[in-house]
Design an enzyme around this catalytic site. Structure first.
Site: not given
Ligand code: KDG
Length: 315
Positions: A36, A256-257
């Site tokens: 996020e 994706g983010d």
């Molecule tokens: O989308 C990338 C995320 O997976 C990484 O930043 C870490 O938030 C995270 C997770 O819980 O895996």
């Protein structure tokens, strides 16, 4: 009022020198990770007013996470520094071809103890949109309840909600993810999801059926992220597809983010779905070329330049 509010767990990231398997890596770069907050920073770089909330520990990783977000212009005034728990850690490697190895050190973390009392109702009600991912709900019962409360507050206030399932196998098994995500995606006006995740949630294999399942539960638009292929969307009447340009991949994590940031930004600027898909894939394409979850996130000018140079075709 903020263009977007989001929340979740942001962790310290120890990123192995690119290319080295985690077991053999002896050099790490300290960074910050959290699905996020990646999207929040992406939106902020594109010029939006963004708020993020969550819990971090009163330790160097927690302080670094908040400082990074502040430096990017993200409003973290509702974040809680929890001096009873540590900031979670994520240690991973980065490869273009092989699967990424991710180790979480986050059980009992400050971030996973997010709770309903941390949700500022008035602030959320004042926002133009709310975004969250399924990861938060998988962290603890308190964090799940906080997600539900935020979604409920937004819905009551007429604030559009976007949800990305962001299934992480190491956090829960398939049945648990289904149990968590079926109700939570029901709050979504916009579902931003990988195709496999969507299938996992609703059991449909056909692309149109799997999208329709969310539309039947109240979403107005479903976006299926298809990785290096691009992205596809439908509102139940029309369908759109955006091919992604071929780019040299260094580290696919965060794509994706980043897509979400590009897509949400375009929608908040009033652009139609096909253009929002195009911006989403361009922002994601920028991020995968750089090691780290979000180091490659572009500002508006870089986004425009990439779009022009790639001569992205919209169909
Ligand atoms: O989308 C990338 C995320 O997976 C990484 O930043 C870490 O938030 C995270 C997770 O819980 O895996």
């Amino acid at each position: 009022s903020p263009d977007l509010i989001t929340f979740g767990e942001t962790m310290g990231l120890l990123l192995a020198q690119p290319g080295l398997p985690l077991e053999h890596a002896d050099g790490f770069r300290r960074s910050v990770a959290g699905a996020e907050s990646n999207t929040a920073v992406g939106m902020a770089r594109l010029g939006h007013s963004v708020g993020w909330f969550g819990r971090v520990g009163d330790d160097p990783f927690g302080h670094a996470a908040l400082r990074m977000m502040r430096g990017e212009g993200v409003d973290v005034s509702r974040a809680v520094v929890d001096d009873t728990r540590p900031t979670g850690l994520l240690v991973r490697d980065a490869h273009a071809q092989r699967p990424i190895e991710v180790c979480y050190y986050r059980s009992g973390s400050a971030g996973s103890s997010l709770r309903p009392a941390d949700v500022d109702e008035q602030w959320i009600a004042s926002a133009r949109s709310l975004h969250f991912t399924g990861i938060t709900a998988a962290l603890s019962e308190d964090a799940r309840a906080a997600s539900e409360k935020a979604a409920h507050v937004a819905r009551e206030a007429g604030v559009p909600v976007s949800v990305d399932p962001n299934i992480r196998r190491k956090l829960a098994d398939g049945p648990r993810w289904r149990e968590l995500l079926r109700p939570l995606t029901g709050y979504a006006d916009l579902v931003l999801t990988g195709l496999d995740e969507a299938r996992e949630i609703n059991g449909h294999t056909d692309v149109r059926d799997t999208a329709a399942w969310f539309l039947e539960r109240g979403a107005g638009l479903v976006v299926l992220k298809l990785g290096s292929e691009g992205a596809w969307a439908t509102d139940g009447t029309e369908e759109w597809f955006q091919r992604a340009a071929e780019v040299p991949i260094v580290d696919p994590v965060g794509a994706g983010d980043a897509f979400n940031a590009g897509f949400l930004s375009a929608r908040l600027r009033g652009l139609p779905v096909p253009e929002a898909l195009a911006e989403g894939v361009v922002v994601a394409g920028n991020v995968v070329q750089v090691a780290g979850d979000m180091d490659g996130l572009p500002n508006s000018r870089m986004l425009e330049l990439t779009r022009d140079s790639e001569q992205v075709t919209t169909r």
